[in-house]
Design a protein around this motif. Structure first.
Motif, mmCIF file in Angstrom:
data_model
loop_
_atom_site.group_PDB
_atom_site.id
_atom_site.type_symbol
_atom_site.label_atom_id
_atom_site.label_comp_id
_atom_site.label_asym_id
_atom_site.label_seq_id
_atom_site.Cartn_x
_atom_site.Cartn_y
_atom_site.Cartn_z
ATOM 1 N N LYS A 24 -10.263 1.281 6.066
ATOM 2 C CA LYS A 24 -9.943 0.764 7.389
ATOM 3 C C LYS A 24 -10.550 1.616 8.499
ATOM 4 N N GLY A 89 2.128 -1.278 15.337
ATOM 5 C CA GLY A 89 2.024 -2.331 16.342
ATOM 6 C C GLY A 89 3.312 -2.680 17.038
ATOM 7 N N ASP A 109 3.784 -10.318 9.328
ATOM 8 C CA ASP A 109 2.551 -9.552 9.535
ATOM 9 C C ASP A 109 1.357 -10.364 9.049
ATOM 10 N N PRO A 122 -7.148 -7.756 8.683
ATOM 11 C CA PRO A 122 -6.309 -6.553 8.693
ATOM 12 C C PRO A 122 -7.004 -5.321 8.129
ATOM 13 N N THR A 124 -9.734 -4.184 8.887
ATOM 14 C CA THR A 124 -10.454 -3.484 9.954
ATOM 15 C C THR A 124 -9.518 -2.864 10.983
ATOM 16 N N THR A 125 -8.216 -3.028 10.792
ATOM 17 C CA THR A 125 -7.247 -2.490 11.755
ATOM 18 C C THR A 125 -7.115 -0.981 11.587
ATOM 19 N N TYR A 137 -4.213 -1.232 24.477
ATOM 20 C CA TYR A 137 -4.246 -1.800 23.131
ATOM 21 C C TYR A 137 -3.738 -3.227 23.195
ATOM 22 N N THR A 231 -0.672 -9.122 14.458
ATOM 23 C CA THR A 231 -1.484 -8.004 14.009
ATOM 24 C C THR A 231 -0.799 -6.686 14.361
ATOM 25 N N GLU A 232 -1.403 -5.598 13.905
ATOM 26 C CA GLU A 232 -1.014 -4.273 14.360
ATOM 27 C C GLU A 232 -1.720 -4.019 15.703
ATOM 28 N N LEU A 234 -4.479 -3.131 18.199
ATOM 29 C CA LEU A 234 -5.939 -3.187 18.159
ATOM 30 C C LEU A 234 -6.500 -2.648 19.472
#
Length: 237
Positions: A24, A89, A109, A122, A124-125, A137, A231-232, A234
């Motif tokens: 990630k 997140g 999620d 996800p 790439t988070t 963010y 998402t978380e 970003l």
């Protein structure tokens, strides 16, 4: 040689990038052996953002597509004068309004391969974001109506039948009034998918990982039954 063995043992006892998922991390984190990338150095030196450092919360809600899917995002800014880091997140709260039942809406999620194909992968988070003063963010979300329920997630069966007034010739007009009133109540139910009542809506709110209060909320209209994928944190553009 002893020195070589000791050095080798120390290297084995200290796993690389402990607590993080190497898959990630961005490409910039592998900038040369033994030389940490600038972002990694800042990760170590930047304390976790306190709630008082996070403000100017806003939200965006897109237009529903032909299947009723809606994408949106929450945005939160580091309003302090010092860099700080965000891990996780935070939370997404949900309030059902109108004819929408909270039992028919869920927040989960976002994971690879789920229905929210318009959200970032996800994998790439990042595990941690460092926000310089003024940077923000985002937490993105997607509303996906329940399968088979049309654009709202609840199939509308059509108008409910209205009970006929009593035709008993021996009944007085006054006595016939209550059944008529009762029928009106039965036909105006607020349950999900009831005929004659418009679908309700949901209001989502985002609370940062640092804690209350919520930073912003977002309303999704014509949402009766379905799932919210989130998402978380970003990096915001």
């Amino acid at each position: 040689m002893p020195a070589g063995k000791d050095g080798e043992k120390r290297g084995e006892d200290k796993p690389a990038d402990k607590g993080r998922n190497p898959g990630k991390r961005g490409a910039g984190h592998g900038a040369g052996a033994g030389t940490p990338a600038p972002d990694e150095t800042m990760d170590v030196t930047s304390p976790v953002c306190g709630r008082e450092q996070l403000g100017q919360g806003t939200s965006t809600v897109g237009t529903a597509d032909a299947t009723g899917r809606v994408y949106g995002a929450f945005r939160v800014v580091n309003t302090s004068g010092a860099a700080c880091s965000v891990e996780g997140g935070g939370s997404i709260g949900l309030v059902a309004q109108g004819s929408t039942s909270p039992d028919r809406v869920h927040v989960v999620d976002h994971t690879s391969g789920d229905e929210a194909t318009g959200l970032p992968d996800p994998a790439t988070t990042p595990d941690q974001l460092v926000l310089k003063p003024g940077q923000a963010y985002e937490v993105k979300f997607a509303w996906i109506p329940e399968s088979g329920g049309g654009t709202t997630g609840c199939a509308n069966p059509g108008p409910s039948p209205t009970p006929e007034a009593s035709k008993d010739p021996g009944q007085s007009p006054d006595a016939a009034t209550p059944p008529g009133d009762g029928g009106g109540e039965a036909g105006g139910g607020e349950g999900p998918g009831d005929g004659g009542s418009a679908p309700g809506s949901i209001v989502l709110s985002h609370t940062p990982e640092a804690g209350e209060p919520a930073a912003a909320d977002a309303k999704v209209t014509d949402a009766c039954a379905g799932t919210v994928y989130r998402t978380e944190a970003l990096a915001a553009p």
